[in-house]
Design a protein around this motif. Structure first.
Motif, PDB file in Angstrom:
ATOM      1  N   ILE A 126       0.829  -1.197   0.000  1.00  0.00           N
ATOM      2  CA  ILE A 126       0.000   0.000   0.000  1.00  0.00           C
ATOM      3  C   ILE A 126       0.866   1.251   0.000  1.00  0.00           C
ATOM      4  O   ILE A 126       0.520   2.262  -0.607  1.00  0.00           O
ATOM      5  N   GLY A 127       2.033   1.175   0.671  1.00  0.00           N
ATOM      6  CA  GLY A 127       2.956   2.298   0.592  1.00  0.00           C
ATOM      7  C   GLY A 127       3.371   2.570  -0.846  1.00  0.00           C
ATOM      8  O   GLY A 127       3.381   3.719  -1.303  1.00  0.00           O
ATOM      9  N   MET A 128       3.693   1.504  -1.586  1.00  0.00           N
ATOM     10  CA  MET A 128       4.080   1.665  -2.989  1.00  0.00           C
ATOM     11  C   MET A 128       2.891   2.124  -3.834  1.00  0.00           C
ATOM     12  O   MET A 128       3.050   2.863  -4.808  1.00  0.00           O
ATOM     13  N   THR A 129       1.683   1.689  -3.469  1.00  0.00           N
ATOM     14  CA  THR A 129       0.489   2.105  -4.199  1.00  0.00           C
ATOM     15  C   THR A 129       0.225   3.592  -4.002  1.00  0.00           C
ATOM     16  O   THR A 129      -0.150   4.301  -4.949  1.00  0.00           O
ATOM     17  N   ILE A 130       0.391   4.080  -2.779  1.00  0.00           N
ATOM     18  CA  ILE A 130       0.208   5.505  -2.502  1.00  0.00           C
ATOM     19  C   ILE A 130       1.186   6.328  -3.345  1.00  0.00           C
ATOM     20  O   ILE A 130       0.816   7.361  -3.923  1.00  0.00           O
ATOM     21  N   VAL A 131       2.413   5.874  -3.426  1.00  0.00           N
ATOM     22  CA  VAL A 131       3.402   6.558  -4.265  1.00  0.00           C
ATOM     23  C   VAL A 131       2.930   6.585  -5.717  1.00  0.00           C
ATOM     24  O   VAL A 131       3.046   7.606  -6.406  1.00  0.00           O
ATOM     25  N   GLY A 132       2.376   5.455  -6.182  1.00  0.00           N
ATOM     26  CA  GLY A 132       1.865   5.399  -7.544  1.00  0.00           C
ATOM     27  C   GLY A 132       0.680   6.312  -7.761  1.00  0.00           C
ATOM     28  O   GLY A 132       0.441   6.782  -8.877  1.00  0.00           O
ATOM     29  N   ASP A 133      -0.077   6.589  -6.697  1.00  0.00           N
ATOM     30  CA  ASP A 133      -1.252   7.448  -6.803  1.00  0.00           C
ATOM     31  C   ASP A 133      -0.900   8.921  -6.927  1.00  0.00           C
ATOM     32  O   ASP A 133      -1.593   9.673  -7.621  1.00  0.00           O
ATOM     33  N   ILE A 134       0.128   9.358  -6.227  1.00  0.00           N
ATOM     34  CA  ILE A 134       0.355  10.799  -6.099  1.00  0.00           C
ATOM     35  C   ILE A 134       1.552  11.313  -6.900  1.00  0.00           C
ATOM     36  O   ILE A 134       1.798  12.520  -6.907  1.00  0.00           O
ATOM     37  N   TYR A 135       2.279  10.398  -7.556  1.00  0.00           N
ATOM     38  CA  TYR A 135       3.409  10.835  -8.368  1.00  0.00           C
ATOM     39  C   TYR A 135       3.273  10.320  -9.786  1.00  0.00           C
ATOM     40  O   TYR A 135       2.785   9.204 -10.017  1.00  0.00           O
ATOM     41  N   THR A 136       3.724  11.130 -10.743  1.00  0.00           N
ATOM     42  CA  THR A 136       3.688  10.724 -12.146  1.00  0.00           C
ATOM     43  C   THR A 136       4.828   9.746 -12.433  1.00  0.00           C
ATOM     44  O   THR A 136       5.720   9.533 -11.616  1.00  0.00           O
ATOM     45  N   VAL A 137       4.792   9.176 -13.637  1.00  0.00           N
ATOM     46  CA  VAL A 137       5.857   8.261 -14.051  1.00  0.00           C
ATOM     47  C   VAL A 137       7.215   8.957 -13.989  1.00  0.00           C
ATOM     48  O   VAL A 137       8.208   8.377 -13.544  1.00  0.00           O
ATOM     49  N   ALA A 138       7.250  10.203 -14.418  1.00  0.00           N
ATOM     50  CA  ALA A 138       8.518  10.925 -14.440  1.00  0.00           C
ATOM     51  C   ALA A 138       9.084  11.112 -13.033  1.00  0.00           C
ATOM     52  O   ALA A 138      10.296  11.122 -12.837  1.00  0.00           O
ATOM     53  N   GLU A 139       8.204  11.253 -12.055  1.00  0.00           N
ATOM     54  CA  GLU A 139       8.643  11.492 -10.679  1.00  0.00           C
ATOM     55  C   GLU A 139       8.851  10.211  -9.875  1.00  0.00           C
ATOM     56  O   GLU A 139       9.613  10.182  -8.908  1.00  0.00           O
ATOM     57  N   ARG A 140       8.162   9.158 -10.294  1.00  0.00           N
ATOM     58  CA  ARG A 140       8.029   7.980  -9.425  1.00  0.00           C
ATOM     59  C   ARG A 140       9.348   7.241  -9.195  1.00  0.00           C
ATOM     60  O   ARG A 140       9.603   6.763  -8.093  1.00  0.00           O
ATOM     61  N   ALA A 141      10.186   7.154 -10.192  1.00  0.00           N
ATOM     62  CA  ALA A 141      11.436   6.407 -10.003  1.00  0.00           C
ATOM     63  C   ALA A 141      12.341   7.105  -9.000  1.00  0.00           C
ATOM     64  O   ALA A 141      13.011   6.454  -8.200  1.00  0.00           O
ATOM     65  N   LYS A 142      12.365   8.449  -9.025  1.00  0.00           N
ATOM     66  CA  LYS A 142      13.156   9.169  -8.038  1.00  0.00           C
ATOM     67  C   LYS A 142      12.628   8.893  -6.634  1.00  0.00           C
ATOM     68  O   LYS A 142      13.400   8.674  -5.694  1.00  0.00           O
ATOM     69  N   VAL A 143      11.307   8.886  -6.504  1.00  0.00           N
ATOM     70  CA  VAL A 143      10.696   8.597  -5.211  1.00  0.00           C
ATOM     71  C   VAL A 143      10.970   7.152  -4.810  1.00  0.00           C
ATOM     72  O   VAL A 143      11.205   6.858  -3.632  1.00  0.00           O
ATOM     73  N   GLN A 144      10.943   6.234  -5.782  1.00  0.00           N
ATOM     74  CA  GLN A 144      11.292   4.844  -5.498  1.00  0.00           C
ATOM     75  C   GLN A 144      12.713   4.756  -4.950  1.00  0.00           C
ATOM     76  O   GLN A 144      13.020   3.931  -4.094  1.00  0.00           O
ATOM     77  N   GLY A 145      13.594   5.644  -5.439  1.00  0.00           N
ATOM     78  CA  GLY A 145      14.950   5.688  -4.921  1.00  0.00           C
ATOM     79  C   GLY A 145      14.976   6.093  -3.460  1.00  0.00           C
ATOM     80  O   GLY A 145      15.760   5.547  -2.664  1.00  0.00           O
TER      81      GLY A 145
END
Length: 482
Positions: A126-145
């Motif tokens: 769910i933590g990863m899902t929340i990240v997917g909800d509020i960040y775009t593809v361009a932003e998400r990998a940086k946040v995944q980092g």
């Protein structure tokens, strides 16, 4: 809505994303620290509570509970919203932690670890899902980092805290330390995370599917984790457990075909992007368990390092992962998902090749270098695969997709335990003329070739990872965030 800008009203958020990301990182930190902090305290726990023969269940029961609950939480998050499920996960994890801290016997501690595992099963997906909800593809990998860096930091903090608490205070504090982290994460989620969820009245809960998945998945993982350890693979116990698992999972598939809102929709198995992402997750789980189990063992028993140095050798992998994940977003935006993941998988193959060159005369830095290179490759492979899977679906099914990906990684870990354990024990048995499951007591001259064969298995898995990510589409049309 464009992919370059987030309309917070449309995704149901009236607050800044920074505090929400912080809450997710704190929540994931609970699970990440717990993954390493207990291992260093096992001698103290056994000395206090007894039950030496039972202590492996402290880890097995946690993994079982976490793995089988992940897909169920993912579906509930799509139906009921991310916030209540995340708070439920943090609450269960904290409850389990408090009870573990007051455990009076090994069976009680094992039971309370089950509660912790049920909480962890919600927190990660769910933590990863929340990240997917509020960040775009361009932003998400940086946040995944950023999130991957939590695991990297925890790989150092966990063993250190475990050793300090065990030696100078009490092993019970390895569980109590979760309380401030969990309360802080829950407080931020309650205060700053606001979401709009569709009318709950129109949803139905697939109880039959959830029960069959939990029961069948538990038996499958139990059979893989304990086969060849608690009982022989050909023993009646092993055969009955795996057969019962096959029957229950077959019944699960039949139920899901007719369910109005299946807990794990079968269309997840029919999408190319999801099949590639989940296959990669399974192989990554297999590689990670192989390294985390046998690299420290090789460093200590063959290279003659201390337990602390052995732990830091493995930590090189968790250091390489977030470094690569933080750069992956820039790369797949330019060259595509498949190209980025292929590059990562090939780096994993390179790292596995370096691992095969490690001998009993090698320096420990040689082993650490192999782990670091593999970590770099996994960072370039894992993060884009999750982002691609989440981006291919809308809000209503993002939780299910993320849960399926995490479940695949858990199954891969269980398969890795069984596969690599069988390889290592087989080599030891052939050289010593018997069954020696306790690898830590095997002479270095025998252990070295046994673990080296495990490294060959890891190299083979790395090659298969290349094939798995090759099926990922290079470009994916991003679905609206909400």
């Amino acid at each position: 809505m464009t992919t370059e800008r987030i309309d917070r009203t449309s995704v149901g958020l009236r607050s800044e994303r920074g505090p929400i990301l912080l809450a997710v990182m704190l929540s994931v930190g609970l699970v990440a620290i717990d993954a390493t902090i207990l291992a260093t305290a096992v001698p103290s726990v056994v000395a206090d509570l007894g039950g030496f023969t039972q202590f492996p269940w402290l880890f097995s029961i946690y993994l079982l509970a976490q793995a089988v609950s992940v897909p169920i939480y993912g579906k509930l998050a799509d139906q009921r919203g991310r916030k209540p499920m995340m708070l439920l996960g943090v609450g269960l994890f904290l409850l389990g932690s408090i009870l573990c801290g007051f455990a009076w016997s090994m069976p009680a501690l094992i039971a309370f670890r089950l509660i912790q595992g049920l909480g962890a099963g919600a927190i990660q997906p769910i933590g990863m899902t929340i990240v997917g909800d509020i960040y775009t593809v361009a932003e998400r990998a940086k946040v995944q980092g950023y999130i991957a860096s939590v695991w990297g930091i925890s790989s150092f903090v966990g063993p250190t805290l475990g050793g300090v608490f065990s030696d100078y205070i009490s092993w019970r504090w390895i569980f109590f330390v979760n309380i401030p982290l969990g309360l802080a994460a829950a407080w931020v989620l309650v205060r700053r995370f606001e979401e709009k969820v569709a009318d709950k009245q129109g949803h139905t809960i697939d109880y039959a599917g959830a029960i069959l998945l939990a029961a069948g998945g538990s038996l499958l993982l139990l059979g893989l984790l304990e086969g060849g350890v608690m009982w022989d693979w050909a023993a009646p116990t092993s055969i009955v457990i795996l057969a019962a698992s096959a029957v229950l999972l077959t019944a699960f598939v039949l139920v899901e075909r007719r369910a109005a809102e299946p807990v794990l929709p079968l269309w997840v198995l029919g999408k190319r992007v999801l099949n590639s992402a989940n296959s990669a997750a399974l192989l990554i789980g297999l590689l990670m368990i192989g390294l985390s189990t046998y690299v420290p063992l090789y460093a200590q028993s063959v290279l003659g390092t201390s337990a602390l140095i052995a732990g830091f050798t493995l930590a090189a992998m968790t250091l390489g992962w977030p470094i690569a994940a933080s750069f992956a977003g820039r790369i797949y935006q330019r060259v595509g998902f498949r190209t980025t993941m292929l590059m990562g998988a090939l780096i994993v193959v390179l790292g596995a090749g370096i691992l095969l060159t490690v001998t009993s005369r090698s320096a420990v830095l040689h082993l650490a270098l192999a782990c670091f290179v593999i970590g770099i490759g996994l960072g370039f492979s894992a993060s884009p695969s999750v982002v691609a899977a989440q981006s291919s679906v809308d809000w209503q099914t993002r939780g299910v997709v993320t849960g399926a990906n995490m479940f695949s990684r858990s199954v891969g870990s269980a398969v890795g335990v069984a596969l690599f354990g069988a390889v290592a024990n087989g080599v030891v048995a052939s050289r010593l003329g018997g069954d020696h499951a306790d690898l830590e007591k095997v002479p270095a001259s025998v252990l070295a070739p046994a673990v080296h064969d495990v490294y060959y298995g890891a190299a083979a898995a790395a090659v298969v990872l290349v094939l798995a990510v090759a099926f990922m589409p290079n470009r994916i049309t991003e679905r609206p965030l909400r």
